[in-house]
Motif scaffolding. Structure first.
Motif, mmCIF file in Angstrom:
data_model
loop_
_atom_site.group_PDB
_atom_site.id
_atom_site.type_symbol
_atom_site.label_atom_id
_atom_site.label_comp_id
_atom_site.label_asym_id
_atom_site.label_seq_id
_atom_site.Cartn_x
_atom_site.Cartn_y
_atom_site.Cartn_z
ATOM 1 N N VAL A 148 -17.720 6.445 -10.853
ATOM 2 C CA VAL A 148 -16.449 5.794 -10.526
ATOM 3 C C VAL A 148 -15.561 6.711 -9.695
ATOM 4 N N GLY A 149 -16.185 7.657 -8.983
ATOM 5 C CA GLY A 149 -15.410 8.607 -8.194
ATOM 6 C C GLY A 149 -14.545 7.965 -7.124
ATOM 7 N N ILE A 150 -14.866 6.741 -6.702
ATOM 8 C CA ILE A 150 -14.054 6.062 -5.699
ATOM 9 C C ILE A 150 -12.602 5.913 -6.150
ATOM 10 N N VAL A 151 -12.378 5.892 -7.469
ATOM 11 C CA VAL A 151 -11.009 5.782 -7.978
ATOM 12 C C VAL A 151 -10.161 6.969 -7.528
ATOM 13 N N GLN A 152 -10.795 8.113 -7.289
ATOM 14 C CA GLN A 152 -10.062 9.285 -6.812
ATOM 15 C C GLN A 152 -9.417 9.031 -5.458
ATOM 16 N N SER A 153 -9.907 8.046 -4.726
ATOM 17 C CA SER A 153 -9.367 7.727 -3.401
ATOM 18 C C SER A 153 -8.503 6.472 -3.413
ATOM 19 N N MET A 154 -8.209 5.946 -4.588
ATOM 20 C CA MET A 154 -7.386 4.746 -4.696
ATOM 21 C C MET A 154 -5.939 5.114 -5.013
ATOM 22 N N ALA A 155 -5.042 4.157 -4.835
ATOM 23 C CA ALA A 155 -3.634 4.359 -5.183
ATOM 24 C C ALA A 155 -3.460 4.164 -6.683
#
Length: 378
Positions: A148-155
């Motif tokens: 779920v590393g994409i959450v690191q690039s979310m607001a």
């Protein structure tokens, strides 16, 4: 728990030492964003919208724009109030948006990008302190390449929270009590799980006290640590008339609570008894993996400050009664879990270890693109 030597006052050498880890973090994140862009182009969706203007991002942006007071009443009668969201991220979104003219969602992406780099540096600093530079680089790469590393690039607030938590724990390990207390207070203004950072700082101070290390700075750090979470909880209680339990009442409106994992167990059981049986098996495997990694942290005798913090984050994530699809995201701040595999990778040959991390990063990038373009929310 030992207190390590004080770091140099000049941050330049520390930044140069962390440069490979920060480069690895940037590479993994850029790969994830590139895959998301390609996937979204094929699906006809907007990567910017997926990252900055859906799910929790919308709630944070509304708080930045209008403040608190917005709520949604569901047909069931449940009330979703924006008081459930802690204020530090929307405050920072407003701070970034004012001089730049960015939308609050876009400002949230800027905050997350900066906070993600700060989190990576903090994770490296903690791991380098305990296991050396090479393990620190792999710890950051593994954290960035989580499924779920994409959450690191979310607001979203996960990157901001992890940055504050990692540096607070580093401060506690160094015996820099005021720094640790201030960062713990910031973490407490970011997410409810800020209580884990407060508890870790308190335990670190208690162990130092037992060793005879007593100072006004330590006492100040202990007092400062809970001020962020405590102030927000008291403010919500006063605003809602719910007193000391006001914030818990707000969370209950969202279906959130702590039931020891019973609701999550029933959720998994329902998957096992349905055509979604493979998903149930996958959930069990994921939970067992998390528990095994935490057991490894205990067996490897990680400092108590890390074990307390990580244990509370894991317990709150797995034992909460609502939003089962969000549990992987809620585990994202539990970065000490990646320390044992990072130490193992550090012993591998360079090419083999790099290939393993690259494969994980690619899988994470593909899964993140699939996830955000799927049913969500993460």
């Amino acid at each position: 728990m030992p207190v390590f030597d004080a770091p140099p006052k000049d941050p330049g050498p520390a930044l140069r030492r962390a440069a490979p880890a920060l480069a690895a973090f940037a590479g993994v994140r850029l790969l994830a964003l590139a895959v998301l862009a390609v996937w979204s182009a094929a699906a006809g969706t907007s990567p910017h919208t997926l990252l900055s203007a859906r799910w929790d991002s919308l709630w944070y942006a509304r708080i930045a724009a209008e403040g608190y007071g917005y709520e949604v009443v569901l047909p069931s009668g449940a009330v979703h109030s924006n008081l459930a969201f802690f204020p530090l991220l929307p405050w920072l979104e407003r701070l970034v948006a004012a001089p730049t003219g960015l939308s609050y969602g876009s400002a949230g992406l800027v905050v997350s990008a900066v906070a993600g780099a700060a989190a990576a540096w903090g994770i490296f600093a903690v791991t380098d302190l305990l296991h050396g530079r090479r393990a620190g680089v792999f710890a950051v790469a593994l954290w960035a390449a989580l499924p779920v590393g994409i959450v690191q690039s979310m607001a979203y607030s996960e990157s901001l929270f992890t940055a504050l938590a990692a540096w607070a724990l580093y401060g506690a390990l160094r015996g820099r009590w005021i720094t640790a207390g201030l960062l713990a207070a910031g973490a407490g203004l970011t997410r409810p799980v800020g209580a884990a950072v407060v508890a870790a700082v308190w335990v670190a101070a208690a162990l130092a006290w037992r060793r005879g290390e007593r100072s006004l700075r330590m006492a100040a750090g202990v007092v400062l640590a809970p001020l962020g979470a405590g102030a927000y909880a008291l403010w919500v209680g006063a605003r809602t008339g719910g007193g000391l339990t006001g914030y818990l009442d707000v969370q209950a409106g969202w279906g959130n609570g702590f039931d020891g994992g019973w609701a999550f167990a029933r959720f998994i059981g329902a998957r096992l008894a349905s055509p979604a049986f493979p998903a149930g098996v996958g959930l069990i495997a994921g939970v067992l993996l998390v528990l095994w990694l935490y057991a490894l942290c205990v067996r490897r005798r990680l400092p108590a400050v890390l074990l307390v913090y990580c244990g509370i984050v894991v317990a709150l994530a797995l034992c909460a009664s609502g939003y089962f699809g969000s549990k992987p995201r809620l585990l994202l701040p539990a970065f000490p879990l990646v320390l044992p595999p990072a130490v193992a990778l550090a012993r591998w040959r360079g090419g083999r270890a790099a290939a393993a991390v690259a494969a994980l990063a690619l899988v994470s990038a593909v899964y993140g693109a699939f996830w955000l373009n799927g049913s969500g929310p993460p």
